[in-house]
Design a protein around this motif. Sequence first.
Motif, mmCIF file in Angstrom:
data_model
loop_
_atom_site.group_PDB
_atom_site.id
_atom_site.type_symbol
_atom_site.label_atom_id
_atom_site.label_comp_id
_atom_site.label_asym_id
_atom_site.label_seq_id
_atom_site.Cartn_x
_atom_site.Cartn_y
_atom_site.Cartn_z
ATOM 1 N N LEU A 133 8.714 4.429 -12.627
ATOM 2 C CA LEU A 133 8.262 4.804 -11.153
ATOM 3 C C LEU A 133 9.449 4.703 -10.622
ATOM 4 N N SER A 134 9.483 5.563 -9.533
ATOM 5 C CA SER A 134 10.982 5.790 -8.808
ATOM 6 C C SER A 134 10.544 5.971 -7.198
ATOM 7 N N SER A 135 9.471 6.569 -6.763
ATOM 8 C CA SER A 135 9.285 6.845 -5.465
ATOM 9 C C SER A 135 8.477 5.625 -4.657
ATOM 10 N N LEU A 136 8.914 5.445 -3.383
ATOM 11 C CA LEU A 136 8.673 4.431 -2.495
ATOM 12 C C LEU A 136 7.018 4.330 -2.518
ATOM 13 N N ALA A 137 6.161 5.542 -2.646
ATOM 14 C CA ALA A 137 4.917 5.257 -2.608
ATOM 15 C C ALA A 137 4.220 4.573 -3.777
ATOM 16 N N GLU A 138 4.968 5.066 -4.857
ATOM 17 C CA GLU A 138 4.529 4.465 -6.185
ATOM 18 C C GLU A 138 4.930 2.729 -6.066
ATOM 19 N N LEU A 139 6.108 2.371 -5.781
ATOM 20 C CA LEU A 139 6.488 1.158 -5.861
ATOM 21 C C LEU A 139 5.605 0.206 -4.725
ATOM 22 N N GLU A 140 5.327 0.862 -3.748
ATOM 23 C CA GLU A 140 4.404 -0.006 -2.561
ATOM 24 C C GLU A 140 3.174 -0.317 -3.467
ATOM 25 N N LEU A 163 -0.664 -4.375 -6.051
ATOM 26 C CA LEU A 163 -1.076 -4.667 -7.266
ATOM 27 C C LEU A 163 -0.782 -6.036 -7.711
ATOM 28 N N TYR A 164 0.414 -6.440 -7.639
ATOM 29 C CA TYR A 164 0.886 -7.823 -7.758
ATOM 30 C C TYR A 164 0.340 -8.721 -6.533
ATOM 31 N N GLU A 165 0.287 -8.175 -5.521
ATOM 32 C CA GLU A 165 -0.463 -9.098 -4.373
ATOM 33 C C GLU A 165 -1.756 -9.495 -4.675
ATOM 34 N N ARG A 166 -2.503 -8.403 -5.274
ATOM 35 C CA ARG A 166 -3.933 -8.668 -5.945
ATOM 36 C C ARG A 166 -4.105 -9.472 -6.918
ATOM 37 N N ILE A 167 -3.032 -9.369 -7.876
ATOM 38 C CA ILE A 167 -3.074 -10.179 -9.105
ATOM 39 C C ILE A 167 -2.766 -11.576 -8.941
ATOM 40 N N TRP A 168 -1.706 -11.674 -8.205
ATOM 41 C CA TRP A 168 -1.293 -13.346 -7.792
ATOM 42 C C TRP A 168 -1.712 -14.002 -6.553
ATOM 43 N N ARG A 169 -2.186 -13.087 -5.828
ATOM 44 C CA ARG A 169 -3.159 -13.668 -4.246
ATOM 45 C C ARG A 169 -1.886 -14.489 -3.860
ATOM 46 N N PRO A 170 -0.777 -14.109 -3.517
ATOM 47 C CA PRO A 170 0.229 -14.982 -2.888
ATOM 48 C C PRO A 170 -0.411 -15.710 -1.368
ATOM 49 N N ASP A 179 -5.739 8.162 -12.346
ATOM 50 C CA ASP A 179 -4.835 8.122 -11.260
ATOM 51 C C ASP A 179 -4.698 6.720 -10.729
ATOM 52 N N GLU A 180 -5.343 5.647 -11.114
ATOM 53 C CA GLU A 180 -5.243 4.257 -10.558
ATOM 54 C C GLU A 180 -4.236 3.482 -11.474
ATOM 55 N N LEU A 181 -3.193 2.900 -10.460
ATOM 56 C CA LEU A 181 -2.324 2.158 -11.107
ATOM 57 C C LEU A 181 -3.080 0.635 -11.640
ATOM 58 N N VAL A 182 -2.872 0.338 -12.779
ATOM 59 C CA VAL A 182 -3.511 -1.098 -13.254
ATOM 60 C C VAL A 182 -2.665 -2.006 -13.944
#
Length: 333
Positions: free
Chosen positions: A39-46, A51-58, A87-90
């Motif tokens: 991945l490289s685009s800003l939209a993908e990285l956002e 996703l990480y926020e959902r997993i770790w629930r900071p 199309d969903e990032l998992v």
Amino acid sequence: MIDLSSDPSRAAGTGGGSDEAVAAARAAARAARVSIRTLSSLAELESVQRLYERIWRPDGKIPPITAEMLRALSKAGSYVAGAFDGDELVGACAGFFAPPAERALHSHIAGVAGEMRGRNVGYALKLHQRAWALRCDVAEISWTFDPLVRRNAYFNLGKLAAGATEYLPDFYGSMNDGINGSDDSDRLLVTWRLEAPETVAACAGRPPAVSTAGAAAGLSASPSGRPVPGALDGPTVLVAVPEDIETLRAADPACAASWRSALREVLGGLLADGARVTGFDRAGGYIVETIETAETVETFENTDNAEKTETAENAENTENTESIEDAETERTS
């Protein structure tokens, strides 16, 4: 499928190991029913940040890693990849190059959405990372994980055949998220030798077998679920971890903290004294070869006595006899 053919690499490798790794990675992605790409685009990285926020629930406003940092890693040529169900990032994984001379990669964070558990998406991500790294002429990947999380210990040491390198007390300091809670952030550093025979076998679906026969109980669980230190003077020591530390942190923080202290003292102490983790038994815990055993093996390897050498080889061939089941998912950091 995995589109490794279009992934940029800074120094594309051409060896047979790279071909084997690409084939294994593609097979793992097909089995997990996902597509994986860098991945490289800003939209993908956002999307990765969310996703990480959902997993770790900071707790608070600090995510596990920001899209800006991921953007910098990607631009610098480091590894940032995502797994997609349609199309969903998992799932996603990110790492950066490390000494010596860029022949190593440190995998900083990897996570898979909870609803994907059981599909081996984490396994597919790691095999993609391995194939990508070999194309960059990287020989090994290291990462850390919470040694109290049984699922991850089994995944890293069993499913992937990585080797435990060092116990790191409170490595990240306070993390205050939904997985780590207020617990100290002890980590176990592992190193994955990408072309080692055990790694090649594990990536082909043949993880190393383990045996706990004759192992002393260095750390076990009481009937109430609390840690019980035991004997550490045998040639092989079994160091247990709780069945589900994340649930335990929420239900009984004091008990969870006692497991942290006990594992730090027992496993951390053994590794500091020169012992070696040789595997992880999913039903039991870490299988640790003590320093006395390691010295004996070294003596056998260096001796000119053929009988002793044959004995040592036979012992090694029969030591690990128990098969390992498939792991589920991976979370690190």
